[in-house]
Design an enzyme around this catalytic site. Structure first.
Site, mmCIF file in Angstrom:
data_model
loop_
_atom_site.group_PDB
_atom_site.id
_atom_site.type_symbol
_atom_site.label_atom_id
_atom_site.label_comp_id
_atom_site.label_asym_id
_atom_site.label_seq_id
_atom_site.Cartn_x
_atom_site.Cartn_y
_atom_site.Cartn_z
ATOM 1 N N HIS A 113 1.039 -1.228 0.132
ATOM 2 C CA HIS A 113 -0.087 -0.168 -0.280
ATOM 3 C C HIS A 113 1.036 1.307 -0.145
ATOM 4 O O HIS A 113 0.204 2.116 -0.093
ATOM 5 C CB HIS A 113 -1.022 0.337 1.422
ATOM 6 N N SER A 171 4.162 2.785 8.337
ATOM 7 C CA SER A 171 3.834 1.953 7.205
ATOM 8 C C SER A 171 4.783 1.277 7.241
ATOM 9 O O SER A 171 5.920 2.100 6.850
ATOM 10 C CB SER A 171 2.204 2.168 6.154
ATOM 11 N N ASP A 209 1.320 -7.681 2.402
ATOM 12 C CA ASP A 209 1.200 -6.028 1.744
ATOM 13 C C ASP A 209 2.827 -5.151 2.202
ATOM 14 O O ASP A 209 3.209 -5.064 2.614
ATOM 15 C CB ASP A 209 0.419 -5.719 3.068
#
Ligand code: ARG
Ligand code: ASP
Length: 689
Positions: A84, A624, A221
């Site tokens: 992402h 992230s 991810d």
């Protein structure tokens, strides 16, 4: 007797619920935490985490693009981050014919890696407490304005001496603890960063927005990039002559795996937290801001989803936009619920009562009352500003009109702006959004908080639909050819275009009627919070305060652990491929895995293939892509999310509910090998075993 006692003791300790570890610590000051870290299992030293004299773990961590973290994993500048986080780049290279979002992308040699102009990674070179230098010349008789000017001027002297001294070197002075302290951060910024690999979205975004912010999670991810440098290993703009960057330090990867209770450390760049604010801020966020923004985004998401499900091209166009609208939308829901569940407003008020008693006879008397009254004055303006941002500003045609206008004005090429816009623009979505968002703006704000233009247009057209029809029919911005033919001479014409005119009318109102008040009161709130922060440190002299997140590099540590989201439910901390197969469903977009993955699973023996794990590290948006390290500083995972019940951690950390979610590095290796067949990438990594 003694034995039974010991046994009971052992059993009892095993039953004590894990306490998550609140805190995002500055690497420079990690020596103050190192004893605690080592007591919890960490086997390295403070110098191993952060050093300016020798290569340390910090040299393998980067700030990735605008909002993520990444880590270097090979001597050739190979970099991991989240899927992402690289989503925008993967989408940018995708077309209906070469749909890398859908099918994944694997470079099979360095020549096949794809450049991404505009994408940068920043290495922290050093950080330093410069409070004394920044406040040099300060005397207590100064006004706040005078203090600010002094701080700015002194900071400027410090950063000017460093910036551009060498290629890609940038520095900034950041106020920590609400600017009670100042730190200098020096970065080296590399700007040739190429896409190397990404799994198909059905792996990299498996579970999509359905599973986002949730456990159990099965998202692969990750995406892989490579940093390039000039021949001297220095930062350089993209050039085919650039060579792979040689890092001072890269992470060794551990394949030993994780189990409940294992030490974990997250090293990354969390964005924003507000742990020390008053109940006023928490009340506004949880009871006004979150619910209202959620309602607005629900409408936008419904509109986007309707068109995306009808057309694959539209799905690609809006996938990135939709994901970012949806992401905050879901987070705010968890946050509002979490703040209410743990009664954050009430517990802050209790704390404030105690503080008030303590402050009765000192200089902080009346401070809390002052803060409350500032919020009370700010909130109506701030709310209108949030409405503007979530409604008028979300109409794509309007913001595009303004971008074209400023490009022409500044003499920049219109083509770049126009190409980027039309590639991902679907007018029916924008038209429907117009009616829904302007309707909400109209209904939810009192007339004192709406521009005259708004009332006048609605009266003129009689309905939002009629207004929309006329706007989209008359504006030239719906027509790419017309936009491409615009020149500087057309500026007056553009200014009477209905889309630009509308953009400008609301924007002027926003700048004149809202912005000055919000920023003036915001500044006053910050100043009051600076005093409140200092006061809290005096009020609780034994507490160790960590500074709120501000995109600077931080260390958080904890352990692998599950949690109990609600009565009678208990989550274990490790998910596996078996769970992916359980969720797999060709009829549900978010759960439709690639056939190859089904085939691999059918071979057998992969039930226990780990996918994701939970831990107690204190993280936030911006973490992230952060490396998750074991007790020996080896890479065991990539952080990518938090659990829904714990998303209020940006305002209040709850050890029972706050968990970060990481990709198990062994799933990345599995996908690179078996789905990507990119053995050449595995060959350049270093493994601990
Ligand atoms: N919730 C994670 C974060 O805040 C992941 C978001 C991306 N995924 C998505 N389905 N929108 O960034
Ligand atoms: N998913 C977030 C990010 O993009 C991480 C988080 O908010 O926990 O940084």
């Amino acid at each position: 007797m003694k034995k039974t006692f010991l046994l009971i003791l052992v059993l009892l300790t095993a039953l004590v619920p894990v306490k998550a570890d609140e805190g995002m610590w500055l690497p420079l000051l990690i020596s103050s935490r190192i004893d605690d870290m080592q007591a919890k299992g960490f086997r390295l030293t403070a110098e191993d985490i952060y050093s300016v004299n020798k290569a340390s773990l910090k040299d393998a961590v980067v700030r990735f693009g605008g909002g993520c973290t990444g880590e270097v994993v090979s001597p050739d500048g190979l970099l991991f981050t989240n899927h992402h986080c690289g989503y925008g780049q993967i989408q940018e290279h995708s077309t209906v014919e070469h749909d890398y979002l859908k099918d994944g992308f694997w470079a099979m040699s360095k020549e096949e890696e794809l450049p991404n102009p505009g994408l940068t990674v920043s290495f922290l070179q050093s950080m330093e407490d410069v409070t004394d230098r920044v406040l040099k010349g300060y005397v207590p008789s100064m006004t706040n304005g005078q203090r600010d000017s002094l701080v700015q001027a002194n900071s400027r002297i410090i950063t000017d001496a460093i910036n551009n001294q060498a290629k890609g070197i940038r520095s900034s002075v950041e106020g920590l603890y609400y600017a009670n302290q100042y730190f200098l951060f020096v970065y080296k910024i590399y700007s040739d960063v190429r896409l190397v690999g990404a799994p198909p979205s059905s792996i990299g975004k498996f579970g999509g927005d359905t599973d986002n912010w949730m456990w159990p999670r099965h998202t692969g991810d990750f995406s892989i990039f490579r940093i390039y440098a000039d021949k001297n290993n220095e930062p350089a703009e993209y050039s085919k002559d650039n060579v792979p960057y040689k890092p001072k330090r890269y992470f060794t990867i551990s394949r030993k795996g994780v189990k409940e209770g294992d030490f974990t450390m997250v090293y990354g760049t969390p964005g924003t937290t507000k742990e020390y604010v008053t109940s006023d801020e928490v009340r506004y966020t949880g009871e006004v801001s979150d619910p209202e923004k959620i309602a607005l985004r629900t409408m936008r998401l419904d509109i986007q989803k309707k068109y995306m499900s009808q057309d694959q091209a539209v799905r690609i166009q809006y996938s990135s936009k939709n994901a970012s609208v949806s992401n905050a939308w879901k987070k705010w829901q968890g946050e509002a619920k979490g703040l209410a569940r743990r009664k954050t407003v009430e517990s802050k008020m209790d704390y404030e009562d105690r503080f008030r008693k303590w402050a009765e006879n000192n200089q902080y008397k009346g401070l809390l009352e002052q803060i409350s009254s500032l919020y009370e004055r700010r909130n109506p303006y701030f709310r209108a500003q949030e409405y503007y941002n979530e409604t008028v500003s979300t109409i794509e045609l309007l913001t595009f009109a303004s971008r074209v206008h400023s490009a022409l004005k500044d003499g920049r090429p219109v083509e770049t702006v126009a190409d980027a816009f039309y590639k991902d623009y679907y007018q029916p979505i924008d038209e429907e959004t117009f009616v829904a968002m302007m309707g909400a703006f109209d209904k939810q704000l009192s007339s004192a908080f709406k521009p005259a233009y708004h009332t006048q247009k609605l009266a003129q057209y009689g309905s939002l639909e009629a207004w929309r029809n006329d706007l989209f029919a008359r504006s030239i911005f719906t027509d790419k050819d017309k936009v491409l033919s615009l020149t500087k001479e057309d500026l007056p014409k553009i200014e009477t275009d209905p889309a630009y005119e509308m953009y400008n009318a609301y924007n002027q109102w926003y700048r004149k009627e809202l912005q000055p008040t919000v920023s003036r009161l915001g500044q006053e709130i910050n100043l009051a919070n600076r005093r409140y922060m200092k006061a809290q440190m005096e009020f609780q002299p034994d507490k160790t305060f960590y500074p709120d997140a501000n995109r600077t590099l931080r260390v958080s540590y904890g352990q692998v652990a599950g949690y109990n989201p609600s009565d009678a439910i208990s989550y274990s901390p490790i998910s596996t491929l078996k769970g992916i197969i359980e969720k797999d469903n060709p009829d549900i977009f978010d759960y439709n895995i690639p056939q190859t993955l089904r085939d691999i699973y059918a071979e057998g023996g992969h039930d226990d293939q780990p996918v994701c794990f939970l831990a107690t590290n204190h993280t936030s948006g911006g973490n992230s892509g952060s490396p998750v390290l074991n007790a020996d500083g080896e890479l065991i995972g990539i952080n990518f999310d938090r659990v829904w019940e714990g998303t209020m951690s940006d305002l209040a950390f709850d050890p029972e509910f706050c968990r970060n979610i990481s990709l198990d590095i062994r799933y990345l290796l599995f996908v690179v090998e078996k789905i990507g067949h990119a053995q050449w990438l595995l060959d350049e990594m270093t493994f601990a075993d």
